[in-house]
Each structure stands twice: as structure tokens, then as C-alpha cells.
Motif scaffolding. Structure first.
Motif, short mmCIF file in Angstrom:
data_model
loop_
_atom_site.label_atom_id
_atom_site.label_comp_id
_atom_site.label_asym_id
_atom_site.label_seq_id
_atom_site.Cartn_x
_atom_site.Cartn_y
_atom_site.Cartn_z
N ALA A 114 -14.86 -14.40 -49.43
CA ALA A 114 -14.35 -15.42 -48.47
C ALA A 114 -13.12 -16.07 -49.24
N ALA A 115 -13.48 -16.61 -50.65
CA ALA A 115 -12.39 -17.68 -51.04
C ALA A 115 -11.23 -16.87 -51.52
N GLY A 116 -11.24 -15.55 -52.06
CA GLY A 116 -10.11 -14.95 -52.39
C GLY A 116 -9.41 -14.55 -51.23
N ILE B 193 -7.31 -7.89 -55.68
CA ILE B 193 -7.98 -7.03 -56.53
C ILE B 193 -9.40 -6.90 -56.28
N GLU B 194 -9.99 -6.02 -55.66
CA GLU B 194 -11.53 -6.00 -55.32
C GLU B 194 -12.14 -4.79 -56.05
N LYS B 195 -13.30 -5.08 -56.61
CA LYS B 195 -13.76 -4.06 -57.54
C LYS B 195 -14.76 -3.12 -56.72
N SER B 196 -15.22 -3.61 -55.50
CA SER B 196 -15.99 -2.68 -54.76
C SER B 196 -14.89 -2.14 -53.53
N VAL C 297 -22.56 -9.79 -44.04
CA VAL C 297 -24.14 -10.09 -43.86
C VAL C 297 -24.40 -11.52 -43.51
N SER C 298 -23.63 -12.54 -44.01
CA SER C 298 -23.94 -13.95 -43.73
C SER C 298 -24.60 -14.47 -42.78
N GLY C 299 -25.18 -15.50 -42.80
CA GLY C 299 -26.09 -15.88 -41.46
C GLY C 299 -26.80 -14.96 -40.65
N ARG D 236 -24.21 -13.43 -38.55
CA ARG D 236 -23.33 -14.14 -37.50
C ARG D 236 -22.35 -15.05 -38.32
N CYS D 237 -22.58 -15.12 -39.64
CA CYS D 237 -21.68 -16.00 -40.20
C CYS D 237 -21.59 -17.50 -40.02
N ASN D 238 -22.37 -18.26 -40.71
CA ASN D 238 -22.15 -19.73 -40.46
C ASN D 238 -21.42 -20.24 -41.33
N THR E 149 -11.19 -1.60 -58.04
CA THR E 149 -10.46 -1.87 -59.09
C THR E 149 -10.95 -3.16 -59.74
N GLU E 150 -11.48 -2.93 -60.91
CA GLU E 150 -12.36 -3.91 -61.50
C GLU E 150 -11.25 -4.64 -62.78
N VAL E 151 -11.16 -5.92 -62.67
CA VAL E 151 -10.41 -6.62 -63.73
C VAL E 151 -11.46 -6.73 -64.93
N LYS E 152 -10.81 -6.28 -65.97
CA LYS E 152 -11.85 -6.36 -67.23
C LYS E 152 -11.42 -7.62 -68.17
N ALA F 217 -11.31 -15.40 -58.04
CA ALA F 217 -12.32 -15.90 -56.98
C ALA F 217 -13.44 -14.62 -57.02
N THR F 218 -14.24 -14.39 -58.16
CA THR F 218 -14.98 -13.35 -58.26
C THR F 218 -16.59 -13.49 -57.97
N GLY F 219 -16.71 -14.91 -57.43
CA GLY F 219 -17.92 -15.06 -56.74
C GLY F 219 -19.18 -15.42 -57.96
N PHE G 161 -34.23 -15.53 -49.80
CA PHE G 161 -34.41 -15.71 -48.43
C PHE G 161 -33.43 -15.04 -47.48
N LYS G 162 -33.99 -14.09 -46.59
CA LYS G 162 -33.24 -13.22 -45.82
C LYS G 162 -31.89 -12.52 -46.53
N GLU G 163 -32.23 -12.34 -47.99
CA GLU G 163 -31.37 -11.85 -48.97
C GLU G 163 -30.28 -12.91 -49.04
N GLU G 164 -30.30 -14.09 -48.81
CA GLU G 164 -29.11 -15.11 -48.77
C GLU G 164 -29.53 -15.83 -50.15
N GLY H 229 -26.66 -23.82 -44.62
CA GLY H 229 -26.29 -24.21 -43.62
C GLY H 229 -24.82 -24.44 -43.40
N GLY H 230 -23.88 -23.39 -44.10
CA GLY H 230 -22.48 -23.34 -44.05
C GLY H 230 -21.70 -23.96 -45.08
N PHE H 231 -22.42 -24.71 -46.00
CA PHE H 231 -21.71 -25.34 -47.04
C PHE H 231 -21.02 -24.53 -48.27
C1 LIG Z 1 -26.88 -12.43 -47.67
C2 LIG Z 1 -26.23 -13.75 -48.01
C3 LIG Z 1 -25.89 -14.56 -46.69
C4 LIG Z 1 -25.13 -15.75 -46.85
N1 LIG Z 1 -24.85 -16.67 -45.71
C5 LIG Z 1 -24.14 -17.84 -45.86
C6 LIG Z 1 -23.92 -18.32 -44.53
O1 LIG Z 1 -24.07 -17.73 -43.42
N2 LIG Z 1 -23.01 -19.48 -44.80
C7 LIG Z 1 -22.61 -19.86 -45.92
O2 LIG Z 1 -22.03 -21.08 -45.90
N3 LIG Z 1 -22.92 -19.20 -47.16
C8 LIG Z 1 -23.65 -17.94 -46.93
N4 LIG Z 1 -23.82 -17.40 -48.25
C9 LIG Z 1 -23.34 -17.63 -49.47
C10 LIG Z 1 -21.91 -17.34 -49.26
O3 LIG Z 1 -21.66 -16.08 -48.88
C11 LIG Z 1 -21.09 -17.18 -50.83
O4 LIG Z 1 -21.15 -18.81 -51.17
C12 LIG Z 1 -19.74 -16.93 -50.43
O5 LIG Z 1 -19.71 -15.73 -49.92
C13 LIG Z 1 -18.96 -16.94 -52.10
O6 LIG Z 1 -17.70 -16.44 -51.63
P1 LIG Z 1 -16.60 -16.18 -52.90
O7 LIG Z 1 -15.55 -15.47 -52.34
O8 LIG Z 1 -16.63 -17.21 -53.91
O9 LIG Z 1 -17.59 -14.82 -53.49
P2 LIG Z 1 -17.96 -13.44 -52.88
O10 LIG Z 1 -18.36 -13.58 -51.54
O11 LIG Z 1 -19.31 -13.14 -53.88
O12 LIG Z 1 -16.88 -12.41 -53.43
C14 LIG Z 1 -16.53 -12.39 -54.68
C15 LIG Z 1 -15.72 -10.87 -54.78
O13 LIG Z 1 -15.26 -10.68 -56.11
C16 LIG Z 1 -15.66 -9.34 -56.42
N5 LIG Z 1 -15.51 -9.31 -57.82
C17 LIG Z 1 -16.36 -9.70 -58.60
N6 LIG Z 1 -15.94 -9.18 -60.12
C18 LIG Z 1 -14.69 -8.48 -59.67
C19 LIG Z 1 -13.84 -8.13 -60.67
N7 LIG Z 1 -13.92 -8.37 -62.22
N8 LIG Z 1 -12.78 -7.44 -60.50
C20 LIG Z 1 -12.47 -7.35 -59.04
N9 LIG Z 1 -13.44 -7.67 -58.36
C21 LIG Z 1 -14.35 -8.50 -58.46
C22 LIG Z 1 -16.73 -9.05 -55.90
O14 LIG Z 1 -16.98 -7.43 -55.64
C23 LIG Z 1 -16.75 -9.68 -54.52
O15 LIG Z 1 -16.29 -8.89 -53.48
C24 LIG Z 1 -24.81 -16.09 -48.14
C25 LIG Z 1 -24.69 -15.39 -49.27
C26 LIG Z 1 -25.67 -14.20 -48.97
C27 LIG Z 1 -25.97 -13.40 -50.28
#
Ligand SMILES: Cc1cc2nc3c(=O)[nH]c(=O)nc-3n(C[C@H](O)[C@H](O)[C@H](O)COP(=O)(O)OP(=O)(O)OC[C@H]3O[C@@H](n4cnc5c(N)ncnc54)[C@H](O)[C@@H]3O)c2cc1C
Length: 411
Positions: free
Chosen positions: A12-14, A33-36, A45-47, A50-52, A134-137, A163-165, A343-346, A385-387
Motif C-alpha cells: 500500500a505505502a509503496g 521493485i517487489e520481491k514477490s 486480503v485486508s479487512g 473488503r479493505c478497511n 526482484t529482491e533488493v539486498k 516501503a518494505t513493510g 486475528f483473522k490473519e490480520e 480499524g483502518g489506521f
Molecule cells: C491479513 C491482513 C489484513 C489487514 N487488514 C487491514 C485493514 O483492513 N486495514 C488496515 O488499516 N490495515 C490492515 N492490515 C495492516 C496493513 O495491511 C499493513 O499495515 C499495510 O499493508 C502496510 O503496508 P506497507 O506497504 O507498509 O507494507 P506491505 O503491505 O507489507 O508491503 C511491503 C512489500 O514490500 C515487499 N518487500 C519486502 N522486502 C523487500 C525487498 N527487500 N525487496 C523488494 N520487495 C520487498 C513485500 O513483498 C511487500 O509486498 C492488515 C494486515 C494483514 C496481514
């Protein structure tokens, strides 16, 4: 040559950063660049599918208080891009959103694919490039930024957005720590409590609207709905405790006792007078025949059975000892928690890049010019809750605007 922004991570952030940077900076080359093999996998899969997207708490201070880690940091960021801006951004691109009674905001289609389609359409419109699987190392700073990929290929960029989460393990951040950034130990947040072998689990599916739960021996206490599941306790009050107590509960190795007041904040004295009233007004009625409190009848019967109150006992015949036992169960029930469940995989990660090394006004590293962060990789996490998505949208947008400002000043 055109300046180049590389965004590492297609979540989402990237992606939000990519589409806005490409829109705000004509002439900027933008690569994600996305590793998956999938973009926006968590959005999908969020929410519950439904994506909150965000939450209808339209006051930045109150919104910021929903972040156990990063409250002050996000408050500053929200002055630039807030929940109201998120709603407007999606609505301007044809995504209609609706609020639920608890404040959560979803696409009206109730399908997370609507959000994904909108973001990818925008990426296409502004020529964002993608390097998938493609994974950044590693990243080093020479004249430009140089990225090393898993297959040892290299890429150059003028600006980098990480924005690697979140990562559940600290060594997942090693390559970022090598840039000099401090990492706050990652621990999970947003989980439910396991009560192994506890008989209350036989009531799975029962929920109570207003419960207060306290971690015994700690100050941490939350109010809200509680759901009994086949493994223990879930629901908003438990998720909130898991978020605010993420680090403390991890230190306890997820073994602790909670004290539950099933009647929210009712005190012993109040309950005593309610019992007295029952005896006086309904003395001839059987205790089993109806619950005098706002509790599901299955839970009421469970409590009565737990302390051995027989089916034909009348209110007038309730002994003081039985009343005391019932009082204890109703307002100070102790439950031993042993373990957690997702919680529901979240789930989200508490911890990540230390916020003291990031400027919240630009999301730029204080250690390296041209290096930015967006989303959960930072030590920011919100309650459910969408935060968490709001933080992803906000930080992604701020990086895009910062790169645009930098290009305008160097043009
Ligand atoms: C099942 C589930 C349900 C959720 N539901 C909600 C919701 O409804 N509302 C809400 O507010 N939040 C929800 N969340 C939390 C929310 O999804 C996350 O906080 C949000 O997705 C974070 O976004 P992000 O872009 O920072 O990270 P991510 O979505 O984790 O994306 C990071 C990406 O970076 C890639 N990456 C990582 N390392 C590398 C690398 N070295 N090189 C290249 N790529 C790389 C990963 O493969 C991934 O695709 C949920 C989380 C889960 C797990």
C-alpha cells in the motif's frame, strides 16, 4: 537524464508513493521493485477481503491517539495528508466509500479489488514501472544511490523510498541497519488471547458489547466488545490490549492473567444493590429464568453453572456466599492466558526503523539525503480499524510530495 525514484516494496505505502510521485513529477522515472510475484498482496486480503481503507475519526489528534507506537510522528504527518484526504483521493478516482457504524471505512463494493484496480490504473496512467520477483539486498550511496539485487545486478537511483513493510524478525532489517539506521526490535501486534482448556470456550460465538479487561499486575486496561472463540478471547477489546501491550506481553512470553469485568465498569457496591433489588422485586423468580444484566443468556447460565446454582433456585434464596461468587465472576473474573493467535490473519509489526532518524514532515532519513521511508517498515503501528492503511497512504503521499519539492527546487 531523467531523475529516477526507486521504491522498494509494492504494498500500500509503496504503490501510493509511486502513483503520486509519478503524477506530481512529470519527467521523473518511477520504478517499484517487489520481491514477490504480487503487488498489493495485503490490500487484497485486508479487512476480510473488503479493505478497511481508513477510519471516520476526522480530527488529527484523536486519530493519532490510535497508534500505540508513533503517535507524535503521525500527528505531524496528518497535517499534510489525513483520512479526509484519503477519502477525497479515492473518490476523485471513482471509488465510492462507505462508513460502518464503528467508524471503519470500506469501498462501497466491499471488495478490496476495487482499491487495487484504482491504484494500478493510476500506475498505468502515469507510467510507473515494476520489477517483480526482484529482491533488493543492499543499498549504498555513491554519487547516486546504488541498489544491489538478489542476483547481484545493480540499479542506480536519485531517490529511494523504502516501503518494505514489517518483518517479524530483527535480522529482516539488517540491510537497513547497515545504512546506519537503528532498528527498534520488532514484536507482533494485533493478536487474540488463548485460554487453553478453559471451559468458557464452549461458548464460542458469544459476544458481549461492553466489557472491561485489565492485565493483572499492570496498568493496562481497555473497554469494548469481547468475542468468545474456540481458542479463547477475541474482539476489539482484546485486539486493543494486544496492540497497546504488544511489547509488554511479548516480554511475558504471552503468559499472563486478565481480569474481566463483564459489566464494564460496574463496582461491587452497585452490583450489591442490584442483587438486593432482584431479591425484593423478583424474589419468587428462578435465577436461571432470565439475566438481569445486559449479558447473553448463554453466558449467564454458564456463570450460574460454574458456581453450582441449581436450576430451580429463586432470587430470594440466593445465599450470600453464592452472591459473592457470582459477583466475583461478573466483575472480576480471572482468566489465565497462555499464548496468542493471529486475528483473522490480520497482524502488524510493532517496531522497525527508529522514528528519531526520520523527518515526519518529509519522511526523509535524517542520516542520508534522498533516502525516504513509507509504511509499516517504520516504528509506527495502529490499532485495528483502518489506521494502519492510513499511515501507509499518508507516508507514501508525503514521500511523493517531498521528491516533487526537491525536484522543483533543483530545477
Ligand atoms: C491479513 C491482513 C489484513 C489487514 N487488514 C487491514 C485493514 O483492513 N486495514 C488496515 O488499516 N490495515 C490492515 N492490515 C495492516 C496493513 O495491511 C499493513 O499495515 C499495510 O499493508 C502496510 O503496508 P506497507 O506497504 O507498509 O507494507 P506491505 O503491505 O507489507 O508491503 C511491503 C512489500 O514490500 C515487499 N518487500 C519486502 N522486502 C523487500 C525487498 N527487500 N525487496 C523488494 N520487495 C520487498 C513485500 O513483498 C511487500 O509486498 C492488515 C494486515 C494483514 C496481514
Amino acid at each position: 537524464m531523467n531523475p529516477h525514484l526507486i521504491i522498494i516494496g509494492g504494498g500500500a505505502a509503496g504503490i501510493f508513493c509511486a502513483v503520486n510521485a509519478a503524477r506530481l513529477c512529470p519527467g521523473l522515472k518511477v520504478t517499484v521493485i517487489e520481491k514477490s510475484a504480487k503487488l498489493l498482496a495485503k490490500v487484497k486480503v485486508s479487512g476480510g477481503g473488503r479493505c478497511n481503507v481508513t477510519h471516520d475519526l476526522f480530527e488529527a489528534d484523536a486519530f493519532s491517539r490510535q497508534y500505540p507506537r508513533g503517535e507524535r510522528f503521525v500527528r505531524k504527518a496528518f497535517y499534510q495528508f489525513f483520512a479526509t484526504d484519503t477519502i477525497q483521493w479515492f473518490e476523485e478516482r471513482g471509488v465510492s466509500l462507505h462508513n460502518e457504524s464503528d467508524g471503519r471505512i470500506f469501498p462501497t463494493t466491499n471488495d478490496s479489488q476495487t482499491i487495487i484496480d484504482c491504484l494500478l490504473k493510476e500506475a498505468n496512467k502515469f507510467d510507473v514501472s515494476f520489477l517483480m520477483q526482484t529482491e533488493v539486498k543492499n543499498i549504498v550511496r555513491h554519487e547516486q544511490w546504488q541498489l544491489t539485487l538478489k542476483d547481484n545486478d545493480t540499479l542506480n537511483a536519485d531517490f529511494i523510498c523504502i516501503a518494505t513493510g514489517g518483518s517479524p524478525k530483527k535480522d529482516g532489517y539488517n540491510w537497513l541497519a547497515s545504512l546506519g539506521h537503528s532498528i527498534i526490535d520488532p514484536v507482533p501486534s494485533l493478536f487474540t488471547f488463548q485460554l487453553p482448556d478453559h471451559p468458557i470456550r464452549s461458548l464460542m460465538g458469544v459476544s458481549v458489547k461492553n466489557v472491561s479487561v485489565k492485565i493483572m499486575g499492570e496498568k493496562l486496561k481497555e473497554n469494548g466488545p469481547l468475542l468468545i472463540t474456540h481458542w479463547g478471547f477475541s474482539g476489539p477489546v482484546i485486539l486493543r490490549l494486544s496492540a497497546w501491550g504488544a511489547r509488554m506481553l511479548q516480554e511475558k512470553q504471552y503468559h499472563f492473567t486478565i481480569v474481566v469485568n463483564w459489566l464494564q465498569d460496574m463496582k461491587e457496591e452497585q452490583l450489591k444493590s442490584l442483587f438486593l433489588q432482584q431479591r425484593q422485586e423478583n424474589g419468587a423468580k428462578k435465577i436461571h429464568s432470565g439475566c438481569p444484566f445486559e449479558l447473553p443468556s448463554r453466558l449467564w447460565i454458564y456463570f450460574l453453572n460454574t458456581i453450582g446454582i441449581e436450576e430451580d433456585l429463586r432470587w430470594a434464596d440466593l445465599t450470600i456466599k453464592q452472591q459473592q461468587a457470582l459477583t466475583q465472576l461478573l466483575i472480576a473474573g480471572e482468566y489465565i492466558v497462555a499464548g496468542k493467535t493471529t486475528f483473522k490473519e490480520e497482524f502488524v509489526t510493532a517496531g522497525g526503523i527508529d522514528l528519531r532518524q526520520i523527518n515526519p514532515a518529509t519522511m526523509e532519513s535524517k542520516l542520508h539525503e534522498g533516502l525516504f521511508f513509507a509504511g509499516e517498515v517504520m516504528d509506527v503501528d495502529g490499532i485495528t480499524g483502518g489506521f494502519n492503511f492510513q499511515h501507509a497512504w499518508t507516508s507514501g503521499m508525503i514521500v511523493a510530495a517531498s521528491v516533487a519539492a526537491r525536484l522543483n527546487t533543483t530545477a
